[in-house]
Design a protein around this motif. Structure first.
Motif, PDB file in Angstrom:
ATOM      1  N   ARG A  91      -9.934  91.206  76.354  1.00  0.00           N
ATOM      2  CA  ARG A  91     -11.221  90.665  75.908  1.00  0.00           C
ATOM      3  C   ARG A  91     -11.429  90.929  74.423  1.00  0.00           C
ATOM      4  O   ARG A  91     -11.932  90.072  73.693  1.00  0.00           O
ATOM      5  CB  ARG A  91     -12.366  91.269  76.722  1.00  0.00           C
ATOM      6  N   LEU A  92     -11.050  92.126  73.978  1.00  0.00           N
ATOM      7  CA  LEU A  92     -11.203  92.462  72.566  1.00  0.00           C
ATOM      8  C   LEU A  92     -10.327  91.566  71.698  1.00  0.00           C
ATOM      9  O   LEU A  92     -10.777  91.052  70.658  1.00  0.00           O
ATOM     10  CB  LEU A  92     -10.839  93.930  72.335  1.00  0.00           C
ATOM     11  N   THR A 148      -0.776 100.241  76.410  1.00  0.00           N
ATOM     12  CA  THR A 148      -1.954 100.978  76.852  1.00  0.00           C
ATOM     13  C   THR A 148      -1.550 102.165  77.719  1.00  0.00           C
ATOM     14  O   THR A 148      -2.049 103.272  77.581  1.00  0.00           O
ATOM     15  CB  THR A 148      -2.894 100.045  77.651  1.00  0.00           C
ATOM     16  N   LYS A 149      -0.601 101.925  78.637  1.00  0.00           N
ATOM     17  CA  LYS A 149      -0.152 102.984  79.537  1.00  0.00           C
ATOM     18  C   LYS A 149       0.542 104.099  78.762  1.00  0.00           C
ATOM     19  O   LYS A 149       0.297 105.277  78.987  1.00  0.00           O
ATOM     20  CB  LYS A 149       0.791 102.407  80.585  1.00  0.00           C
ATOM     21  N   ILE A 156     -11.866 101.087  71.017  1.00  0.00           N
ATOM     22  CA  ILE A 156     -10.591 100.501  71.458  1.00  0.00           C
ATOM     23  C   ILE A 156      -9.804  99.988  70.259  1.00  0.00           C
ATOM     24  O   ILE A 156      -8.582 100.179  70.161  1.00  0.00           O
ATOM     25  CB  ILE A 156     -10.854  99.351  72.458  1.00  0.00           C
ATOM     26  N   ALA A 157     -10.485  99.325  69.323  1.00  0.00           N
ATOM     27  CA  ALA A 157      -9.816  98.775  68.135  1.00  0.00           C
ATOM     28  C   ALA A 157      -9.185  99.884  67.302  1.00  0.00           C
ATOM     29  O   ALA A 157      -8.074  99.725  66.772  1.00  0.00           O
ATOM     30  CB  ALA A 157     -10.803  97.980  67.301  1.00  0.00           C
ATOM     31  N   MET A 158      -9.866 101.029  67.185  1.00  0.00           N
ATOM     32  CA  MET A 158      -9.311 102.142  66.417  1.00  0.00           C
ATOM     33  C   MET A 158      -8.066 102.714  67.095  1.00  0.00           C
ATOM     34  O   MET A 158      -7.094 103.082  66.438  1.00  0.00           O
ATOM     35  CB  MET A 158     -10.368 103.236  66.254  1.00  0.00           C
ATOM     36  N   GLU A 159      -8.093 102.794  68.441  1.00  0.00           N
ATOM     37  CA  GLU A 159      -6.910 103.277  69.160  1.00  0.00           C
ATOM     38  C   GLU A 159      -5.732 102.322  68.967  1.00  0.00           C
ATOM     39  O   GLU A 159      -4.596 102.747  68.750  1.00  0.00           O
ATOM     40  CB  GLU A 159      -7.260 103.422  70.645  1.00  0.00           C
ATOM     41  N   ARG A 160      -5.993 101.007  69.023  1.00  0.00           N
ATOM     42  CA  ARG A 160      -4.936 100.011  68.810  1.00  0.00           C
ATOM     43  C   ARG A 160      -4.379 100.103  67.398  1.00  0.00           C
ATOM     44  O   ARG A 160      -3.175  99.928  67.176  1.00  0.00           O
ATOM     45  CB  ARG A 160      -5.498  98.609  69.060  1.00  0.00           C
ATOM     46  N   PRO A 208      -6.534 106.450  80.024  1.00  0.00           N
ATOM     47  CA  PRO A 208      -6.413 105.415  79.001  1.00  0.00           C
ATOM     48  C   PRO A 208      -7.746 105.156  78.334  1.00  0.00           C
ATOM     49  O   PRO A 208      -8.797 105.195  78.971  1.00  0.00           O
ATOM     50  CB  PRO A 208      -5.944 104.193  79.802  1.00  0.00           C
ATOM     51  N   ILE A 209      -7.684 104.909  77.028  1.00  0.00           N
ATOM     52  CA  ILE A 209      -8.914 104.625  76.298  1.00  0.00           C
ATOM     53  C   ILE A 209      -9.444 103.238  76.646  1.00  0.00           C
ATOM     54  O   ILE A 209     -10.630 102.967  76.509  1.00  0.00           O
ATOM     55  CB  ILE A 209      -8.681 104.749  74.781  1.00  0.00           C
ATOM     56  N   ALA A 210      -8.586 102.345  77.124  1.00  0.00           N
ATOM     57  CA  ALA A 210      -9.024 100.990  77.479  1.00  0.00           C
ATOM     58  C   ALA A 210      -8.168 100.464  78.610  1.00  0.00           C
ATOM     59  O   ALA A 210      -6.971 100.747  78.689  1.00  0.00           O
ATOM     60  CB  ALA A 210      -8.912 100.070  76.271  1.00  0.00           C
ATOM     61  N   THR A 211      -8.780  99.700  79.475  1.00  0.00           N
ATOM     62  CA  THR A 211      -8.012  98.995  80.494  1.00  0.00           C
ATOM     63  C   THR A 211      -7.378  97.763  79.864  1.00  0.00           C
ATOM     64  O   THR A 211      -7.780  97.323  78.780  1.00  0.00           O
ATOM     65  CB  THR A 211      -8.924  98.562  81.655  1.00  0.00           C
ATOM     66  N   SER A 212      -6.397  97.215  80.580  1.00  0.00           N
ATOM     67  CA  SER A 212      -5.732  96.022  80.068  1.00  0.00           C
ATOM     68  C   SER A 212      -6.716  94.870  79.892  1.00  0.00           C
ATOM     69  O   SER A 212      -6.654  94.135  78.910  1.00  0.00           O
ATOM     70  CB  SER A 212      -4.615  95.612  81.033  1.00  0.00           C
TER      71      SER A 212
END
Length: 497
Positions: free
Chosen positions: A35-36, A15-16, A251-255, A26-30
């Motif tokens: 949670r996702l 993420t970082k 978040i899923a798309m970024e991952r 960041p697009i999402a926190t840890s």
């Protein structure tokens, strides 16, 4: 199942690094990401694992049915075992032919529709095996089973890559493929239970005349019902699934784009990447590994009850004694995959697993009379073989780069490997009983050859990564890498060695 919750290091680093690479926040926190992942695991893993459980039960229950009178009733006794071999291998002919076109075509449909259709199809074929009355009808049902399962198994690694990162994929694939081992254990328990109850007139040394028909019904109907549930419950691609809200989809798309890049809104296969896959020598090398371990897998799946019976046990006890090797194999697979995820190294783990399987066959060849050693050898074979297969699928789920190359390359190496399943179905004729020297020797040699191939791939991937690091510098591990043109040959793409 959710070990990633307890080890923030790799996910937080990713993420970082995504943040650092783009210079944005960041697009999402840890915590959001965890949670996702938990939400995805709760829905995706139970459905896909249960689907594979019943797919594998329906594929391999022929070995159990053989000890319940199938050959006597439908194959005229089959004294040489050749008719049974052909019925067993019929599945693999259609499975091999349909894998590549089915997986490429799967990109054109929502995953829930595709997986549900495949499950309903193979459930119907498996259930219809209970109505088989001769060699031809058994062959027809097994060919149909192969057609529908070809649309499921190779599509799962591609589907998982939509939702899980390279540090999560190995363990998830282990959970999924581990259900093949669970199916082996579960199938033995079901077959034992059916044989103990006895359905139809009693046949000496076999049990009830209809036991094998009941077995096919018990293991076929649930797959059909689960297919209907899959249509409504399985999440579709991250950008379109209704299971996630807008924030979770973002978040899923970024991952999905970490260390690679998705095809985005386009679900049409890219012809150029199909050709790149067809010319990639590493896919063919992976196919040779898969050939060796699948020869062993098909042998174990179809003939393990028969092999254990040669240790001096009754038919019913032989069915029951197949359970512990499969249970241990599932545990070993998950532990090895977890370690492989943490170390980000697949090649050495695949090589080690193949070596263990080879040692198991060597023990069966060299220790002909000690039942305890021979039974231990069965544990080596199941643990080594299942672990190698689970790991190599996870290996290629990342290392092919683009979606289209994955959709082509994964079923390619699987199709090559499934030719080993056909071989494995024909190297244990009844005339070789009880020593089965030919079958054990061939499987031993192929697993040893797979060990060498895995080491070659590990050296090749490590060398390529080192060259790219020297030439282009080390990339951030979670940064987006544009694989739209060059797939895994993109300068900033890095393999898992």
């Amino acid at each position: 199942m959710l070990d990633e919750e307890k080890r923030p290091s790799s996910d937080e680093r990713e993420t970082k690094s995504t943040s650092d690479a783009g210079g944005d926040k960041p697009i999402a926190t840890s915590e959001e990401e965890k949670r996702l992942v938990r939400k995805l695991d709760r829905r995706i893993l139970p459905i896909t694992c249960l689907l594979y459980l019943f797919a594998y039960l329906d594929r391999t229950n022929l070995g159990n049915a053989r000890l319940q009178g199938l050959a006597q009733e439908d194959l005229g006794g089959d004294p040489t075992g050749k008719l049974f071999d052909w019925v067993n291998s019929a599945f693999f002919f259609s499975y091999i032919i349909c894998q590549v076109p089915a997986t490429i075509t799967s990109k054109l449909f929502p995953p829930s529709y595709w997986m549900a259709g495949a499950a309903v199809g193979w459930g119907i074929c498996s259930t219809l095996m209970a109505t088989a009355f001769n060699f031809g009808s058994l062959m027809a049902a097994r060919i149909g089973l192969g057609v529908f399962e070809a649309g499921f198994g190779p599509a799962i690694p591609l589907y998982f890559s939509f939702f899980y990162t390279r540090t999560e994929m190995g363990l998830r694939m282990a959970y999924w493929f581990g259900f093949a081992a669970v199916a082996g254990a579960f199938g033995g328990v079901i077959a034992f239970g059916v044989q103990q109850v006895g359905y139809g007139p009693y046949i000496a040394g076999v049990g009830g005349e209809w036991d094998w028909k009941v077995l096919f019904l018990i293991e076929g109907i649930p797959a059909l019902l689960l297919g209907v549930l899959t249509f409504f419950a399985l999440p579709d691609r991250p950008e379109s699934t209704r299971y996630l809200n807008a924030r979770e989809r973002e978040i899923a798309m970024e991952r999905m784009n970490r260390g690679t890049s998705a095809d985005g809104s386009s679900t049409c296969p890219t012809l150029e990447h199909i050709m790149i896959a067809l010319l990639d020598w590493r896919i063919y090398t992976g196919g040779m590994i898969y050939f060796g371990v699948n020869c062993a897998l098909a042998s174990i799946s179809a003939f393990l009850p028969t092999i254990i019976k040669t240790f001096g046990y009754t038919n019913a006890l032989a069915q029951l004694l197949t359970v512990p090797p499969y249970a241990v194999a599932a545990v070993v697979l998950c532990m090895t995959s977890y370690t492989s995820d943490r170390m980000q190294n697949r090649g050495l783990a695949v090589a080690g697993a193949c070596a263990v399987g080879s040692i198991g066959y060597l023990l069966l060849l060299t220790v002909p009379s000690n039942v305890h050693v021979r039974y231990f050898a069965v544990f080596c074979i199941t643990s080594g073989t299942y672990t190698a297969i689970g790991l190599i699928i996870a290996w290629y789920a990342h290392n092919l780069g683009s979606e289209t190359k994955k959709a082509t390359g994964i079923p390619m190496f699987m199709a090559i490997g499934q030719c080993g399943s056909i071989l494995g179905s024909h190297i244990y004729p009844s005339t070789d009983s009880p020593k089965y020297i030919r079958g054990f020797a061939v499987s031993c040699g192929l697993e040893a050859f797979a060990t060498v191939c895995a080491l070659v791939l590990w050296v090749s991937y490590t060398y390529d990564n080192a060259n790219r690091d020297r030439e282009y510098g080390r990339p951030d591990p979670g940064a987006n890498v544009d694989t739209s043109e060059l797939a895994d040959k993109a300068p900033m793409f890095r393999y898992i060695p």
